[in-house]
Design a protein around this motif. Structure first.
Motif, PDB file in Angstrom:
ATOM      1  N   SER A 130      -3.957   7.231 -14.910  1.00 60.52           N
ATOM      2  CA  SER A 130      -2.722   6.712 -14.319  1.00 60.52           C
ATOM      3  C   SER A 130      -2.642   7.046 -12.835  1.00 60.52           C
ATOM      4  CB  SER A 130      -1.508   7.279 -15.055  1.00 60.52           C
ATOM      5  OG  SER A 130      -1.490   6.845 -16.401  1.00 60.52           O
ATOM      6  N   GLY A 131      -3.041   8.259 -12.481  1.00 60.60           N
ATOM      7  CA  GLY A 131      -3.002   8.661 -11.077  1.00 60.60           C
ATOM      8  C   GLY A 131      -3.987   7.884 -10.226  1.00 60.60           C
ATOM      9  N   LEU A 132      -5.216   7.716 -10.717  1.00 58.26           N
ATOM     10  CA  LEU A 132      -6.204   6.940  -9.975  1.00 58.26           C
ATOM     11  C   LEU A 132      -5.756   5.502  -9.791  1.00 58.26           C
ATOM     12  CD1 LEU A 132      -9.656   8.099 -11.451  1.00 58.26           C
ATOM     13  CD2 LEU A 132      -8.627   8.741  -9.263  1.00 58.26           C
ATOM     14  N   THR A 133      -5.181   4.921 -10.829  1.00 63.90           N
ATOM     15  CA  THR A 133      -4.722   3.531 -10.746  1.00 63.90           C
ATOM     16  C   THR A 133      -3.653   3.382  -9.675  1.00 63.90           C
ATOM     17  OG1 THR A 133      -5.220   3.186 -13.090  1.00 63.90           O
ATOM     18  CG2 THR A 133      -3.741   1.604 -12.034  1.00 63.90           C
ATOM     19  N   ALA A 134      -2.672   4.281  -9.674  1.00 64.08           N
ATOM     20  CA  ALA A 134      -1.610   4.223  -8.667  1.00 64.08           C
ATOM     21  C   ALA A 134      -2.169   4.424  -7.266  1.00 64.08           C
ATOM     22  CB  ALA A 134      -0.546   5.278  -8.980  1.00 64.08           C
ATOM     23  N   LEU A 135      -3.045   5.398  -7.116  1.00 63.35           N
ATOM     24  CA  LEU A 135      -3.626   5.692  -5.806  1.00 63.35           C
ATOM     25  C   LEU A 135      -4.392   4.500  -5.255  1.00 63.35           C
ATOM     26  CD1 LEU A 135      -4.469   7.759  -3.580  1.00 63.35           C
ATOM     27  CD2 LEU A 135      -6.446   8.297  -5.020  1.00 63.35           C
ATOM     28  N   GLN A 136      -5.284   3.933  -6.055  1.00 66.59           N
ATOM     29  CA  GLN A 136      -6.111   2.837  -5.573  1.00 66.59           C
ATOM     30  C   GLN A 136      -5.313   1.557  -5.374  1.00 66.59           C
ATOM     31  OE1 GLN A 136      -9.468   2.730  -8.290  1.00 66.59           O
ATOM     32  NE2 GLN A 136      -9.929   4.886  -7.913  1.00 66.59           N
ATOM     33  N   ALA A 155       8.709   1.708 -12.722  1.00 68.52           N
ATOM     34  CA  ALA A 155       8.603   2.960 -11.975  1.00 68.52           C
ATOM     35  C   ALA A 155       8.673   4.199 -12.847  1.00 68.52           C
ATOM     36  CB  ALA A 155       9.693   3.018 -10.907  1.00 68.52           C
ATOM     37  N   ALA A 156       9.125   4.072 -14.087  1.00 68.11           N
ATOM     38  CA  ALA A 156       9.230   5.240 -14.972  1.00 68.11           C
ATOM     39  C   ALA A 156       8.035   5.379 -15.897  1.00 68.11           C
ATOM     40  CB  ALA A 156      10.514   5.165 -15.801  1.00 68.11           C
ATOM     41  N   GLY A 157       7.065   4.470 -15.797  1.00 65.91           N
ATOM     42  CA  GLY A 157       5.902   4.532 -16.666  1.00 65.91           C
ATOM     43  C   GLY A 157       4.835   5.475 -16.127  1.00 65.91           C
ATOM     44  N   GLY A 158       3.708   5.533 -16.833  1.00 70.12           N
ATOM     45  CA  GLY A 158       2.640   6.446 -16.440  1.00 70.12           C
ATOM     46  C   GLY A 158       2.135   6.177 -15.038  1.00 70.12           C
ATOM     47  N   VAL A 159       1.756   4.925 -14.730  1.00 70.45           N
ATOM     48  CA  VAL A 159       1.297   4.585 -13.384  1.00 70.45           C
ATOM     49  C   VAL A 159       2.459   4.588 -12.405  1.00 70.45           C
ATOM     50  CG1 VAL A 159       0.222   2.792 -11.969  1.00 70.45           C
ATOM     51  CG2 VAL A 159      -0.652   3.245 -14.263  1.00 70.45           C
ATOM     52  N   GLY A 160       3.602   4.075 -12.832  1.00 66.95           N
ATOM     53  CA  GLY A 160       4.743   3.954 -11.936  1.00 66.95           C
ATOM     54  C   GLY A 160       5.250   5.275 -11.394  1.00 66.95           C
ATOM     55  N   THR A 161       5.292   6.299 -12.228  1.00 69.66           N
ATOM     56  CA  THR A 161       5.787   7.601 -11.750  1.00 69.66           C
ATOM     57  C   THR A 161       4.889   8.175 -10.663  1.00 69.66           C
ATOM     58  OG1 THR A 161       4.665   8.666 -13.619  1.00 69.66           O
ATOM     59  CG2 THR A 161       7.016   8.199 -13.863  1.00 69.66           C
ATOM     60  N   VAL A 164       5.407   5.869  -7.287  1.00 76.17           N
ATOM     61  CA  VAL A 164       6.599   6.193  -6.500  1.00 76.17           C
ATOM     62  C   VAL A 164       6.315   7.382  -5.594  1.00 76.17           C
ATOM     63  CG1 VAL A 164       8.951   7.120  -6.636  1.00 76.17           C
ATOM     64  CG2 VAL A 164       8.259   5.224  -8.132  1.00 76.17           C
ATOM     65  N   GLN A 165       5.735   8.428  -6.149  1.00 77.75           N
ATOM     66  CA  GLN A 165       5.481   9.642  -5.373  1.00 77.75           C
ATOM     67  C   GLN A 165       4.413   9.430  -4.299  1.00 77.75           C
ATOM     68  OE1 GLN A 165       5.486  13.389  -7.956  1.00 77.75           O
ATOM     69  NE2 GLN A 165       5.237  11.772  -9.481  1.00 77.75           N
ATOM     70  N   LEU A 166       3.356   8.703  -4.657  1.00 80.40           N
ATOM     71  CA  LEU A 166       2.284   8.481  -3.688  1.00 80.40           C
ATOM     72  C   LEU A 166       2.740   7.572  -2.549  1.00 80.40           C
ATOM     73  CD1 LEU A 166      -0.713   8.089  -6.154  1.00 80.40           C
ATOM     74  CD2 LEU A 166      -0.379   9.941  -4.503  1.00 80.40           C
ATOM     75  N   ALA A 167       3.525   6.555  -2.851  1.00 86.10           N
ATOM     76  CA  ALA A 167       4.040   5.684  -1.796  1.00 86.10           C
ATOM     77  C   ALA A 167       4.908   6.479  -0.820  1.00 86.10           C
ATOM     78  CB  ALA A 167       4.828   4.526  -2.403  1.00 86.10           C
ATOM     79  N   LYS A 168       5.714   7.392  -1.342  1.00 85.60           N
ATOM     80  CA  LYS A 168       6.497   8.274  -0.473  1.00 85.60           C
ATOM     81  C   LYS A 168       5.582   9.154   0.373  1.00 85.60           C
ATOM     82  CE  LYS A 168      10.215   9.036  -0.057  1.00 85.60           C
ATOM     83  NZ  LYS A 168      11.135   8.507   1.004  1.00 85.60           N
ATOM     84  N   ALA A 169       4.528   9.673  -0.244  1.00 87.06           N
ATOM     85  CA  ALA A 169       3.592  10.534   0.486  1.00 87.06           C
ATOM     86  C   ALA A 169       2.914   9.781   1.621  1.00 87.06           C
ATOM     87  CB  ALA A 169       2.546  11.097  -0.470  1.00 87.06           C
ATOM     88  N   TYR A 170       2.731   8.484   1.462  1.00 89.03           N
ATOM     89  CA  TYR A 170       2.130   7.666   2.509  1.00 89.03           C
ATOM     90  C   TYR A 170       3.165   7.161   3.521  1.00 89.03           C
ATOM     91  CZ  TYR A 170      -2.508   7.549   0.354  1.00 89.03           C
ATOM     92  OH  TYR A 170      -3.755   7.895  -0.130  1.00 89.03           O
TER      93      TYR A 170
END
Length: 323
Positions: A130-136, A155-161, A164-170
Motif C-alpha cells: 500500500s505504501g509503495l503504491t501511494a508513493l509511486q 482516503a481512508a483505505g490502505g493506499v489512501g491513508t 494523504v500523508q505522503l502528499a502532505k509530505a511533498y
C-alpha cells in the motif's frame, strides 16, 4: 507451521488454516519468522482468481500457483540463503513475499528492508504494498509538487491513508474523500479538507484539483475529469469494476486510449516492488511524516473475515494478521 492455504479459487470459504512444512530459504532469500502480515486488495484478487487476466499472467489457471495467501510482511530474520549479505538472523525487516499469512515466510532479499526505527515491528507490515503504491502514484506517475491541490478518493483505505500523508509530505494541499464514519480518521492523517461523498459532490464544477488519485474505482473518467484543472492529472489506482476478465484494469486501458486526445493527464499505475522505495518509506516514517493507520489485528484464523471486510470497503487503514 500454521498457514492460511487455498487449493482452489473462490470466496473466503476456500481459505483454510492448516499445518504445512516450514519453508527453506533459497539462494538470495531470507526466512522470516512472521510477526505480522497485512491485508491488501491483491489478496482478494488472488483468492478469487478475478479478474481472470491474473490467471493468464501466471498466477495459476485452475488454482493458485502459490497456495499460501498474503504478501505484505514484517518479522525477524530466522535464517538466510546463499548470497544474502544485507540481512542476518535476528534482524527486524519488512517487505513483500509470497505467503505471509503464516508463521514463517521466505522472501527475496531485494524485496526487504530493515524496519523503520521507532515503529513497532507489527505495524511495519502495513507499509510495503500500500505504501509503495501511494508513493509511486504521487511521485512517479502524478509528479506531485509543492503547492498543488491534490484530491485523494478513498482516503481512508490502505493506499489512501498513505497517499494523504505522503502528499502532505511533498508539500501539497490535500483533500480526502471518504464516507461519513471515516472523516475523522482522514482529518487525523493531516488532510487539509475532507469531503464526505455521501453528503457532498467533489466534482461540483467549482473545486478543481491539479492531481487526483482515485483508489476507489467506481467513478467514470468523465466524472473524475470534471474535478481536474485544465492541465490536471488523474492517476487511477486499482478499481473493482470492469467485469470478471479485466476488473479495474479496463479503466486504466480506457484512460491510456483517451490520454493522447485530451489536455488532462490520464494515467494508471502498476506499482513496482522496489527495495529502494521501501527505504524511502522507511525514511518518511523515521522523520515523522508517515505512520501506518491500523484498524485492527486478528489471528490467522480470522484471515478470511479480514479479507472479506476489506473487499466490502469497511476497512479504515490496514488490517493486520498476527500468526
Amino acid at each position: 507451521m500454521k498457514a492460511i492455504v487455498q487449493d482452489t479459487y473462490g470466496s473466503s470459504d476456500v481459505l483454510e488454516l492448516r499445518d504445512i512444512e516450514k519453508p527453506e530459504p533459497g539462494p538470495g532469500e531470507v526466512l522470516i519468522a512472521v510477526r505480522a502480515a497485512a491485508v491488501d486488495a491483491g489478496v482478494w484478487h488472488l483468492m478469487s482468481g478475478r479478474p481472470y487476466l491474473l490467471r493468464l499472467m501466471g498466477f495459476g489457471l485452475r488454482a493458485p500457483k502459490v497456495p499460501v495467501r498474503g504478501r505484505e510482511v514484517a518479522g525477524r530474520v530466522e535464517a538466510v540463503g546463499g548470497g544474502v549479505t544485507a540481512f542476518h538472523p535476528g534482524d527486524e525487516v519488512f517487505g513483500i513475499c509470497e505467503g505471509s499469512f503464516a508463521e514463517y515466510a521466505s522472501a527475496r532479499q531485494d524485496k526487504l528492508a530493515h524496519k523503520p526505527t521507532g515503529l513497532p515491528l507489527e505495524e511495519a507490515a502495513a507499509l510495503p504494498i500500500s505504501g509503495l503504491t501511494a508513493l509511486q502514484a504521487l511521485r512517479d506517475v502524478g509528479r506531485v509538487r509543492p503547492g498543488q491541490r491534490v484530491l485523494v478518493i478513498g482516503a481512508a483505505g490502505g493506499v489512501g491513508t498513505f497517499a494523504v500523508q505522503l502528499a502532505k509530505a511533498y508539500g501539497a494541499h490535500v483533500t480526502g474523500v471518504c464516507s461519513t464514519t471515516k472523516t475523522e480518521l482522514v482529518r487525523s492523517l493531516g488532510a487539509d479538507e475532507v469531503i464526505d461523498y455521501t453528503r457532498e459532490e467533489f466534482a461540483d464544477g467549482v473545486r478543481r484539483y491539479d492531481l487526483i488519485l482515485d483508489t476507489a474505482g467506481n467513478r467514470t473518467l468523465a466524472h473524475l475529469r470534471r474535478a481536474l484543472t485544465p492541465r490536471g492529472t488523474l492517476v487511477i489506482v486499482g478499481g473493482e469494476g470492469g467485469g470478471n476478465w479485466l476488473g479495474g484494469i479496463d479503466r486504466v486501458l480506457r484512460a491510456a486510449l483517451l490520454n493522447p486526445f485530451v489536455r488532462h493527464g490520464l494515467k494508471g499505475i502498476f506499482a513496482s516492488e522496489r527495495q529502494a522505495d521501501l527505504e524511502v518509506l522507511k525514511r518518511f516514517v523515521e522523520d515523522g511524516s508517515l505512520a501506518p493507520a491500523i484498524q485492527s489485528t486478528c489471528a490467522l484464523d480470522g484471515a478470511a473475515g479480514a479479507v472479506e471486510q476489506l473487499h466490502r470497503g469497511e476497512a479504515r487503514g490496514k488490517i493486520l494478521i498476527m500468526p
